[in-house]
Motif scaffolding. Structure first.
Motif, PDB file in Angstrom:
ATOM      1  N   LYS A   1      84.014 124.397 -15.441  1.00 27.13           N
ATOM      2  CA  LYS A   1      84.194 123.849 -14.085  1.00 27.13           C
ATOM      3  C   LYS A   1      84.503 122.354 -14.144  1.00 27.13           C
ATOM      4  N   LEU A   2      83.774 121.629 -14.997  1.00 25.00           N
ATOM      5  CA  LEU A   2      83.992 120.192 -15.115  1.00 25.00           C
ATOM      6  C   LEU A   2      85.297 119.880 -15.842  1.00 25.00           C
ATOM      7  N   LEU A   3      85.664 120.718 -16.807  1.00 16.83           N
ATOM      8  CA  LEU A   3      86.953 120.530 -17.469  1.00 16.83           C
ATOM      9  C   LEU A   3      88.094 120.631 -16.455  1.00 16.83           C
TER      10      LEU A   3
ATOM     11  N   HIS B   1      88.386 117.595 -14.137  1.00 21.39           N
ATOM     12  CA  HIS B   1      89.036 116.427 -14.740  1.00 21.39           C
ATOM     13  C   HIS B   1      90.426 116.754 -15.300  1.00 21.39           C
ATOM     14  N   SER B   2      90.977 117.902 -14.869  1.00 22.92           N
ATOM     15  CA  SER B   2      92.338 118.315 -15.249  1.00 22.92           C
ATOM     16  C   SER B   2      92.513 118.468 -16.764  1.00 22.92           C
ATOM     17  N   LEU B   3      91.423 118.842 -17.460  1.00 25.62           N
ATOM     18  CA  LEU B   3      91.496 119.095 -18.893  1.00 25.62           C
ATOM     19  C   LEU B   3      91.868 120.549 -19.171  1.00 25.62           C
ATOM     20  N   ILE B   4      91.741 121.408 -18.158  1.00 31.17           N
ATOM     21  CA  ILE B   4      92.264 122.770 -18.181  1.00 31.17           C
ATOM     22  C   ILE B   4      92.837 123.071 -16.799  1.00 31.17           C
ATOM     23  N   ASP B   5      93.703 124.063 -16.727  1.00 36.02           N
ATOM     24  CA  ASP B   5      94.312 124.429 -15.445  1.00 36.02           C
ATOM     25  C   ASP B   5      93.456 125.419 -14.662  1.00 36.02           C
ATOM     26  N   THR B   6      92.825 126.365 -15.393  1.00 40.29           N
ATOM     27  CA  THR B   6      92.075 127.436 -14.746  1.00 40.29           C
ATOM     28  C   THR B   6      90.769 127.690 -15.497  1.00 40.29           C
ATOM     29  N   GLU B   7      89.705 127.905 -14.759  1.00 37.22           N
ATOM     30  CA  GLU B   7      88.432 128.262 -15.396  1.00 37.22           C
ATOM     31  C   GLU B   7      88.511 129.704 -15.904  1.00 37.22           C
ATOM     32  N   PRO B   8      88.160 129.931 -17.158  1.00 33.08           N
ATOM     33  CA  PRO B   8      88.262 131.295 -17.706  1.00 33.08           C
ATOM     34  C   PRO B   8      87.162 132.203 -17.175  1.00 33.08           C
ATOM     35  N   HIS B   9      87.471 133.486 -17.128  1.00 35.78           N
ATOM     36  CA  HIS B   9      86.476 134.493 -16.780  1.00 35.78           C
ATOM     37  C   HIS B   9      85.728 134.876 -18.051  1.00 35.78           C
TER      38      HIS B   9
END
Length: 269
Positions: free
Chosen positions: A251-253, A256-264
């Protein structure tokens, strides 16, 4: 043939050690490597199962239940060496190991979320540069695994334990690696076979910690008591709190735009 990745660090021994030493029969092949190397093999479908950086969940892998490489607080083997306290570094450059993705992303997140600093990150290979060389041209250096364990304390440097920092701000454990299943077509029987061997191997370790420390002290060049003490900092469970922590990490990644989508986060069943 089933193929199991093996991180060649002390932190993997509690789960893999009895297989490596033949105490638990394993009718398959083991492939050694750093987390980054095993991550690449898993993505190519060249491993059936591997302990892989938690960040690799962004590629959609399913995970085995009940197993992780985590720490409740200090981990002792994910260490950022800095010239001064981390809270005093507002701008600068950090060198980060090329051997792991999760630890690097955790450091980037810690810097952005908890310290609000502006840091440039550069990758390095621990085998090619010394700490002294790197610190002479930067403000900090991130080491992981056995490389981190070998770093000697210095009165002129600060040792920042990323597991401890994460816990101090969130109150949660941090999960650095999970046993992940290749996305390529795999036999469920093969995956279940590996899972059974891993559980048997970890059970053997819990009953024979002294023996395993003695064996791997000779193999990996660490003092037996040092190894036993190090293992006390590690946690191999995968509970609701571990999952909660992973969800917060992703969620925090994303924040801060360090990932595009939170993985399931999905278990292999």
């Amino acid at each position: 043939m089933v193929i199991l990745g093996n991180i060649n660090y002390l932190n993997c021994v509690p789960v893999h050690g009895a297989i490596l030493e033949g105490f638990i029969p394993f009718n398959g092949r083991l492939v050694d490597g750093t987390p980054a190397y095993l991550n690449s093999l898993l993505e190519k479908g060249k491993l059936t199962v591997s302990p892989s950086s938690s960040f690799e969940l962004t590629k959609g892998y399913k995970i085995l239940r009940g197993l992780s490489i985590s720490s409740e607080s200090a981990v002792k083997s994910i260490i950022l060496i800095t010239k001064k306290p981390l809270s005093d570094i507002k701008k600068g450059t950090f060198f980060v190991t090329s051997h792991s993705k999760t630890s690097v992303m955790l450091l980037k997140l810690i810097i952005k979320e908890f310290y609000l600093s502006d840091i440039i990150f550069k990758s390095f290979d621990p085998a090619l540069s010394s700490l002294e060389q790197l610190l002479s041209v930067s403000d900090g250096v991130l080491y992981i695994g056995d490389d981190a364990l070998k770093i000697k304390s210095s009165p002129h440097a600060v040792h920042n334990d990323l597991g401890e920092i994460w816990n101090s701000f969130t109150g949660l454990p941090f999960t650095f690696a999970l046993w992940q299943v290749s996305n390529r077509e795999k036999s469920k029987d093969d995956v279940n076979y590996i899972y059974s061997c891993l559980k048997d191997s970890y059970d053997f370790f819990l009953r024979h910690k002294e023996l395993m420390a003695d064996i791997f002290s000779r193999k990996m060049g660490f003092d037996k008591d040092f190894i036993l003490n190090y293992w006390r900092y590690l946690n191999y469970d995968l509970t609701f709190r571990h999952i909660e922590s992973l969800k917060l990490f992703f969620k925090l990644l994303k924040k801060h735009s360090l990932i595009d989508t939170e993985p399931h986060i999905e278990f292999y069943d």
